[in-house]
Design a protein around this motif. Sequence first.
Motif, mmCIF file in Angstrom:
data_model
loop_
_atom_site.group_PDB
_atom_site.id
_atom_site.type_symbol
_atom_site.label_atom_id
_atom_site.label_comp_id
_atom_site.label_asym_id
_atom_site.label_seq_id
_atom_site.Cartn_x
_atom_site.Cartn_y
_atom_site.Cartn_z
ATOM 1 N N GLU A 260 -7.224 1.897 1.408
ATOM 2 C CA GLU A 260 -5.867 1.649 0.903
ATOM 3 C C GLU A 260 -5.436 0.210 1.212
ATOM 4 N N TRP B 34 -3.992 8.857 3.440
ATOM 5 C CA TRP B 34 -4.343 7.452 3.678
ATOM 6 C C TRP B 34 -5.841 7.345 3.928
ATOM 7 N N ALA C 287 0.831 -1.209 0.000
ATOM 8 C CA ALA C 287 0.000 0.000 0.000
ATOM 9 C C ALA C 287 0.866 1.259 0.000
#
Length: 414
Positions: free
Chosen positions: A337, A333, A321
């Motif tokens: 994700e 984020w 990620a």
Amino acid sequence: MRAWEAPSVPDVPGEGPRPVVHDTASGHPVDPTRGEDRAALYVCGITPYDATHLGHAATYLAFDTLGRAWRDAGLLVEYAQNTTDVDDPLLERAARDGVDWRELAASQIDLFRRDMEALRVLPPDEYVAVTDEVERVAEAVAFLQETGYAYAVPTAESEGDDLYFDVNRPTEAWTLGDESRLDRETMTRLSAERGGDPDRAGKRDPLDPLLWRAARTGEPSWDTVVGPGRPGWHIECSVIAGDRLGLPISVQGGGSDLVFPHHEMSAGHAAALAHQPLANAFVHTGMIAYQGEKISKSLGNLVTVRGLLDDGADPRAIRLALLSHKYSDDWEWFDGELSSATARLATWDAWAAGEPAGHADDAADVAARIRARVADDLDTPGAVAAVDTAIAGGTAVTPELVDLVDALLGIRLG
């Protein structure tokens, strides 16, 4: 100080291109090794008073990728990292929680080690606690006093004097502002926000950074050649990098919030001590936001590696990620994700476990594309996309290609 256990890295046939990275100081892409066969990397370590958040993880993964790319290009890599195990944030957190600052530091360093092992980050050759280097730092500060780069500022809180670095004294290899290309107003603001004290009375210049903090009641201190006290922040990295790696190092690395004042002043100290630049290149990672704000211990909006692992995340998915974003970009984020990375990892695992199919020449082309993307300013999103494209196009899975994904991206498949 002990680092952490190193993951195994497969030997892969052939060599990748020599990496080029973006140098913050010049604003240009450079080969920071300048054609030499040795690469020296120094990355600023944690101040151990809280868990490893994703901003930390992304930074150490970026420079892990650089080290892997250097090794893949056939270079000898020497890597040093510090841990600032005595500093104001650590002391403040220990006092708040009613624990000994040494115990807090030790517990958080151990947690950091476990997180780095889970993410398969290659450990530094030299993992250096600042508390083990106090006398050496004090000797460097004494030298700066003798040569006129350091001066005393009296304080009512101590019998001794605080010592500051004169940013306006000429040096052969550094001038204030070269690293950051910032105007004075911005530098003053950032200094106040990032551990400086521009309003301190008695300083020659508001931007002069602290070299040595004289002993205060209730604070840790060491008896040294410059009197009892403890080091300032920036001088620690200058001394450790120079002593462990020699100057100039190839890359000084860290988050973009270290550009000023930390890396700026560390470069100034190194120039005054050794009459050499600190580094051939200054390379910085972007900031990660969560819920609309930069991930920050002070804001409390932490997404931690340990928290994700405790919730059952595959550490390979966390790594994937983070590598799916360009190291130098600021980005946010989102909770999706991890699920996206987990799905991608499942596809990669299935491909790696399958029977070879297609043409071996295709696999060689994919390997070349992966190597080229990583060598081009650590373009890990491009390398990830190259693997995705290969799988979607039915490229033959070969042991060499699976090993290359492991060697360069740190993701062991199958």
